[in-house]
Scaffold this motif. Structure first.
Motif: not given
Length: 189
Positions: A103-123
Protein backbone atom coordinates in the motif's frame (compact mmCIF):
# COMPACT_ATOMS: atom_id res chain seq x y z
CA UNK A 1 27.43 5.09 -7.95
CA UNK A 2 29.32 8.33 -8.07
CA UNK A 3 30.71 7.75 -11.57
CA UNK A 4 27.29 7.89 -13.22
CA UNK A 5 26.98 4.17 -13.96
CA UNK A 6 23.81 2.29 -13.10
CA UNK A 7 23.08 -1.40 -12.70
CA UNK A 8 21.50 -1.66 -16.18
CA UNK A 9 24.48 0.09 -17.80
CA UNK A 10 26.93 -2.19 -15.97
CA UNK A 11 24.94 -5.27 -16.98
CA UNK A 12 24.88 -4.26 -20.66
CA UNK A 13 28.62 -3.51 -20.49
CA UNK A 14 29.46 -6.86 -18.90
CA UNK A 15 27.35 -8.71 -21.47
CA UNK A 16 29.24 -6.97 -24.25
CA UNK A 17 32.72 -7.40 -22.75
CA UNK A 18 32.38 -10.90 -21.25
CA UNK A 19 29.39 -12.55 -22.94
CA UNK A 20 30.41 -16.14 -22.12
CA UNK A 21 31.69 -15.63 -18.60
CA UNK A 22 29.48 -16.69 -15.68
CA UNK A 23 27.34 -13.95 -14.19
CA UNK A 24 25.38 -16.25 -11.84
CA UNK A 25 25.76 -19.62 -10.23
CA UNK A 26 22.86 -20.87 -8.17
CA UNK A 27 21.46 -24.18 -7.09
CA UNK A 28 18.08 -25.29 -8.39
CA UNK A 29 16.71 -28.65 -7.30
CA UNK A 30 20.16 -29.57 -6.01
CA UNK A 31 21.91 -28.90 -9.34
CA UNK A 32 24.20 -25.95 -9.91
CA UNK A 33 22.98 -23.70 -12.72
CA UNK A 34 25.16 -21.11 -14.46
CA UNK A 35 24.02 -18.08 -16.41
CA UNK A 36 26.44 -16.11 -18.52
CA UNK A 37 26.46 -12.32 -18.74
CA UNK A 38 24.90 -12.43 -22.21
CA UNK A 39 22.09 -14.77 -21.10
CA UNK A 40 21.40 -12.72 -17.96
CA UNK A 41 21.37 -9.45 -19.95
CA UNK A 42 19.06 -10.95 -22.60
CA UNK A 43 16.66 -12.17 -19.91
CA UNK A 44 16.72 -8.75 -18.22
CA UNK A 45 16.04 -6.96 -21.52
CA UNK A 46 13.24 -9.40 -22.30
CA UNK A 47 11.62 -8.83 -18.92
CA UNK A 48 11.91 -5.07 -19.33
CA UNK A 49 10.32 -5.16 -22.78
CA UNK A 50 7.55 -7.46 -21.52
CA UNK A 51 6.83 -5.16 -18.59
CA UNK A 52 6.75 -2.20 -20.98
CA UNK A 53 4.24 -4.06 -23.16
CA UNK A 54 2.02 -4.33 -20.09
CA UNK A 55 2.28 -0.60 -19.39
CA UNK A 56 5.16 -0.43 -16.91
CA UNK A 57 6.79 2.99 -17.32
CA UNK A 58 9.08 5.56 -15.70
CA UNK A 59 8.27 5.99 -12.02
CA UNK A 60 6.22 2.78 -11.71
CA UNK A 61 6.97 0.35 -8.88
CA UNK A 62 7.65 -3.37 -9.24
CA UNK A 63 7.29 -5.48 -6.10
CA UNK A 64 9.38 -8.67 -6.05
CA UNK A 65 8.68 -11.59 -3.71
CA UNK A 66 10.79 -14.70 -3.58
CA UNK A 67 14.02 -16.33 -2.63
CA UNK A 68 17.44 -15.47 -3.98
CA UNK A 69 16.91 -16.28 -7.71
CA UNK A 70 18.41 -14.69 -10.86
CA UNK A 71 15.03 -13.94 -12.44
CA UNK A 72 14.06 -11.80 -9.46
CA UNK A 73 17.24 -9.75 -9.75
CA UNK A 74 16.71 -9.51 -13.50
CA UNK A 75 13.22 -8.14 -12.82
CA UNK A 76 14.61 -5.48 -10.43
CA UNK A 77 17.20 -4.38 -13.01
CA UNK A 78 14.53 -4.47 -15.75
CA UNK A 79 12.41 -2.06 -13.71
CA UNK A 80 15.36 0.32 -13.41
CA UNK A 81 16.07 0.01 -17.15
CA UNK A 82 12.55 1.38 -17.72
CA UNK A 83 13.00 4.18 -15.18
CA UNK A 84 10.96 2.31 -12.59
CA UNK A 85 11.58 1.38 -9.00
CA UNK A 86 12.04 -2.12 -7.58
CA UNK A 87 10.57 -3.04 -4.20
CA UNK A 88 11.99 -6.31 -2.82
CA UNK A 89 9.68 -7.98 -0.30
CA UNK A 90 10.80 -10.36 2.44
CA UNK A 91 9.42 -13.81 1.53
CA UNK A 92 9.08 -14.72 5.22
CA UNK A 93 7.56 -11.38 6.21
CA UNK A 94 4.20 -11.22 7.96
CA UNK A 95 1.21 -10.71 5.67
CA UNK A 96 -0.01 -7.54 7.45
CA UNK A 97 3.41 -5.94 7.12
CA UNK A 98 3.84 -6.89 3.45
CA UNK A 99 0.32 -5.61 2.64
CA UNK A 100 1.20 -2.32 4.33
CA UNK A 101 4.40 -2.09 2.27
CA UNK A 102 2.46 -2.74 -0.94
CA UNK A 103 0.00 0.00 0.00
CA UNK A 104 2.81 2.42 0.90
CA UNK A 105 4.90 1.84 -2.24
CA UNK A 106 1.85 1.78 -4.56
CA UNK A 107 3.18 -1.06 -6.73
CA UNK A 108 1.02 -1.86 -9.75
CA UNK A 109 3.19 -4.76 -10.90
CA UNK A 110 4.84 -7.67 -9.10
CA UNK A 111 7.05 -10.66 -9.82
CA UNK A 112 7.05 -13.79 -7.67
CA UNK A 113 9.38 -16.76 -7.74
CA UNK A 114 6.81 -19.52 -7.17
CA UNK A 115 3.11 -20.19 -7.64
CA UNK A 116 2.51 -19.97 -3.89
CA UNK A 117 4.24 -16.59 -3.72
CA UNK A 118 2.26 -15.31 -6.72
CA UNK A 119 -0.99 -16.32 -5.05
CA UNK A 120 0.23 -14.71 -1.83
CA UNK A 121 1.00 -11.46 -3.66
CA UNK A 122 -2.54 -11.34 -5.00
CA UNK A 123 -3.91 -11.85 -1.48
CA UNK A 124 -1.59 -9.18 -0.08
CA UNK A 125 -2.70 -6.72 -2.77
CA UNK A 126 -6.34 -7.45 -1.90
CA UNK A 127 -5.55 -6.80 1.79
CA UNK A 128 -3.98 -3.48 0.75
CA UNK A 129 -7.03 -2.62 -1.38
CA UNK A 130 -4.96 -2.61 -4.55
CA UNK A 131 -5.09 -4.20 -7.94
CA UNK A 132 -1.70 -5.57 -8.90
CA UNK A 133 -0.55 -7.41 -12.00
CA UNK A 134 1.47 -10.44 -10.86
CA UNK A 135 3.93 -12.43 -12.97
CA UNK A 136 5.50 -15.69 -11.82
CA UNK A 137 8.93 -17.17 -12.56
CA UNK A 138 7.77 -20.75 -11.95
CA UNK A 139 4.05 -20.97 -12.73
CA UNK A 140 3.82 -24.73 -12.23
CA UNK A 141 1.23 -25.47 -9.60
CA UNK A 142 -0.75 -22.29 -10.12
CA UNK A 143 -4.48 -22.67 -10.31
CA UNK A 144 -6.43 -20.76 -12.90
CA UNK A 145 -5.34 -22.48 -16.10
CA UNK A 146 -4.72 -20.31 -19.10
CA UNK A 147 -4.77 -17.02 -17.20
CA UNK A 148 -1.71 -18.06 -15.20
CA UNK A 149 0.07 -19.51 -18.20
CA UNK A 150 -0.13 -16.01 -19.65
CA UNK A 151 1.37 -14.58 -16.45
CA UNK A 152 4.62 -16.53 -16.30
CA UNK A 153 7.90 -14.75 -16.98
CA UNK A 154 8.60 -16.68 -20.18
CA UNK A 155 5.27 -15.49 -21.61
CA UNK A 156 6.05 -11.96 -20.42
CA UNK A 157 9.36 -12.01 -22.31
CA UNK A 158 7.59 -13.33 -25.44
CA UNK A 159 5.09 -10.45 -25.28
CA UNK A 160 7.83 -7.85 -25.06
CA UNK A 161 8.03 -4.88 -27.35
CA UNK A 162 11.14 -3.11 -28.54
CA UNK A 163 12.14 0.31 -27.34
CA UNK A 164 11.86 2.18 -24.09
CA UNK A 165 14.99 0.72 -22.51
CA UNK A 166 17.59 2.99 -21.06
CA UNK A 167 20.47 2.77 -18.67
CA UNK A 168 18.72 4.84 -16.04
CA UNK A 169 20.39 7.86 -14.53
CA UNK A 170 22.04 8.02 -11.13
CA UNK A 171 19.38 10.47 -9.96
CA UNK A 172 16.60 7.92 -10.54
CA UNK A 173 15.36 6.04 -7.52
CA UNK A 174 16.19 2.38 -8.27
CA UNK A 175 14.99 0.53 -5.15
CA UNK A 176 12.64 1.10 -2.22
CA UNK A 177 13.97 -0.91 0.71
CA UNK A 178 11.83 -1.36 3.80
CA UNK A 179 13.07 -2.63 7.18
CA UNK A 180 12.20 -6.27 7.73
CA UNK A 181 10.72 -5.81 11.21
CA UNK A 182 7.68 -3.75 12.08
CA UNK A 183 9.45 -2.18 15.09
CA UNK A 184 11.72 -0.28 12.68
CA UNK A 185 8.77 1.64 11.29
CA UNK A 186 7.30 1.76 7.81
CA UNK A 187 9.50 4.28 6.06
CA UNK A 188 11.74 3.04 3.27
CA UNK A 189 15.45 2.87 4.12
Amino acid sequence: MSDGRTLPSLLWRNAQNWPHRPAWRHKRLGIWQTRTWSVFAARTRGLAMGLAAHGFAHGDRLAVLGDNQPDLYAALIAAQALGGIGVPLDPVGEDDRLAAILADCRADFAVADTADQATRLQSLAAMAGQRIEVFCADASGLRGGDAWEQRNLDALVAEGKAGGLRDGVPQDLALLLYPTDAASGMWPL
